[in-house]
Design a protein around this motif. Sequence first.
Motif, PDB file in Angstrom:
ATOM      1  N   ALA A  51       0.833  -1.206   0.000  1.00  0.00           N
ATOM      2  CA  ALA A  51       0.000   0.000   0.000  1.00  0.00           C
ATOM      3  C   ALA A  51       0.868   1.256   0.000  1.00  0.00           C
ATOM      4  CB  ALA A  51      -0.920  -0.007   1.221  1.00  0.00           C
ATOM      5  N   ASP A  52       1.921   1.265   0.810  1.00  0.00           N
ATOM      6  CA  ASP A  52       2.842   2.415   0.865  1.00  0.00           C
ATOM      7  C   ASP A  52       3.531   2.627  -0.481  1.00  0.00           C
ATOM      8  OD1 ASP A  52       2.263   2.954   3.517  1.00  0.00           O
ATOM      9  OD2 ASP A  52       3.932   1.760   4.294  1.00  0.00           O
ATOM     10  N   GLU A  53       3.898   1.538  -1.117  1.00  0.00           N
ATOM     11  CA  GLU A  53       4.557   1.633  -2.422  1.00  0.00           C
ATOM     12  C   GLU A  53       3.610   2.253  -3.456  1.00  0.00           C
ATOM     13  OE1 GLU A  53       6.820  -1.147  -5.777  1.00  0.00           O
ATOM     14  OE2 GLU A  53       5.904  -2.087  -4.008  1.00  0.00           O
ATOM     15  N   GLY A  54       2.352   1.859  -3.379  1.00  0.00           N
ATOM     16  CA  GLY A  54       1.370   2.411  -4.311  1.00  0.00           C
ATOM     17  C   GLY A  54       1.218   3.908  -4.159  1.00  0.00           C
ATOM     18  N   ILE A  55       1.173   4.391  -2.913  1.00  0.00           N
ATOM     19  CA  ILE A  55       1.055   5.835  -2.654  1.00  0.00           C
ATOM     20  C   ILE A  55       2.302   6.574  -3.129  1.00  0.00           C
ATOM     21  CG2 ILE A  55       0.955   7.575  -0.818  1.00  0.00           C
ATOM     22  CD1 ILE A  55      -0.834   5.616   0.741  1.00  0.00           C
ATOM     23  N   GLU A  56       3.473   6.003  -2.872  1.00  0.00           N
ATOM     24  CA  GLU A  56       4.721   6.648  -3.301  1.00  0.00           C
ATOM     25  C   GLU A  56       4.744   6.828  -4.817  1.00  0.00           C
ATOM     26  OE1 GLU A  56       9.553   5.874  -3.465  1.00  0.00           O
ATOM     27  OE2 GLU A  56       8.358   4.807  -1.966  1.00  0.00           O
ATOM     28  N   LEU A  57       4.294   5.825  -5.544  1.00  0.00           N
ATOM     29  CA  LEU A  57       4.343   5.889  -7.004  1.00  0.00           C
ATOM     30  C   LEU A  57       3.400   6.949  -7.568  1.00  0.00           C
ATOM     31  CD1 LEU A  57       4.618   2.073  -7.794  1.00  0.00           C
ATOM     32  CD2 LEU A  57       6.410   3.801  -7.964  1.00  0.00           C
ATOM     33  N   LEU A  58       2.277   7.183  -6.902  1.00  0.00           N
ATOM     34  CA  LEU A  58       1.385   8.274  -7.323  1.00  0.00           C
ATOM     35  C   LEU A  58       2.116   9.610  -7.235  1.00  0.00           C
ATOM     36  CD1 LEU A  58      -2.026   7.438  -5.567  1.00  0.00           C
ATOM     37  CD2 LEU A  58      -1.289   6.792  -7.855  1.00  0.00           C
ATOM     38  N   ASN A  59       2.825   9.800  -6.136  1.00  0.00           N
ATOM     39  CA  ASN A  59       3.540  11.061  -5.909  1.00  0.00           C
ATOM     40  C   ASN A  59       4.750  11.219  -6.824  1.00  0.00           C
ATOM     41  OD1 ASN A  59       2.371  12.599  -3.350  1.00  0.00           O
ATOM     42  ND2 ASN A  59       2.126  10.410  -3.018  1.00  0.00           N
ATOM     43  N   ARG A  60       5.425  10.123  -7.112  1.00  0.00           N
ATOM     44  CA  ARG A  60       6.560  10.186  -8.038  1.00  0.00           C
ATOM     45  C   ARG A  60       6.082  10.617  -9.432  1.00  0.00           C
ATOM     46  NH1 ARG A  60       9.638  10.789  -4.391  1.00  0.00           N
ATOM     47  NH2 ARG A  60      10.649   9.105  -3.272  1.00  0.00           N
ATOM     48  N   ALA A  61       4.940  10.107  -9.842  1.00  0.00           N
ATOM     49  CA  ALA A  61       4.399  10.476 -11.156  1.00  0.00           C
ATOM     50  C   ALA A  61       4.044  11.951 -11.193  1.00  0.00           C
ATOM     51  CB  ALA A  61       3.167   9.621 -11.466  1.00  0.00           C
ATOM     52  N   ALA A  62       3.496  12.469 -10.099  1.00  0.00           N
ATOM     53  CA  ALA A  62       3.155  13.901 -10.029  1.00  0.00           C
ATOM     54  C   ALA A  62       4.416  14.748 -10.125  1.00  0.00           C
ATOM     55  CB  ALA A  62       2.408  14.199  -8.732  1.00  0.00           C
TER      56      ALA A  62
END
Length: 238
Positions: free
Chosen positions: A93-104
């Motif tokens: 779950a943490d990895e999923g949130i991090e990837l959203l922010n990296r894309a932004a």
Amino acid sequence: MKKSVLKLCFLLLIVGVGTPKLMAQLPKINSTISQTEISKGLKEALNNGITKQVTKLAAKDGFLKNEAVKIMLPEELKTVDKKLRQFGMGKLADEGIELLNRAAEDAVKEATPVFVDAVKNMTFTDAKNILLGNENAATTYLQKNTATPLYAKFKPVIKKSFSKVGADKVWSEIIKKYNSLPLVKKVNPDLTDYTTNKAMEGVFKMIAVEEKEIRTKLPARNSDLLKKVFLLQDKIKL
């Protein structure tokens, strides 16, 4: 009495912004400043704010470690996050949130040219209305004039970023695992669209912070032109 009359005059000026007569009167409030200087000063302020905040947001952790703009899960996925953690999949779950922010963070690098075009096209009337407007008038101007081209710039970058770092596979796995759990309502969110909109929201939020700084704090006016232009704002709002 004299002060009250001056306040009334300024109030009438603000209420009547946009009329040719009052536009002509604006420079007379301070005979040492011209319409050209007002326009240049507002453009300088906007460009400074854009450069500063876009640079911050585009850096690594620009979104992820900035609580004001960090992208969290959409409402429909909050239950997903909770369930994954309950079943010992918090790391996923943490990895999923991090990837959203990296894309932004990747997408924001595309913002500056769009903003620069909007600032270049600003008229004196735009500049005057911003100067006499509320504390986020400049940000509102940018939102109105850049939202559509920003979305068009951001979305393909975010989609590509998801693919580059494997976010599409991670989220596919997250959704697959969640949907396989018993008694849950299945979900299939459009995370590219969601992240695009949240990235735009974050950019405008931070530009608004920068705008408030220059309107309210003298040290933020870091050039003679900015000091001169925003002194006019200060006088009007006395």
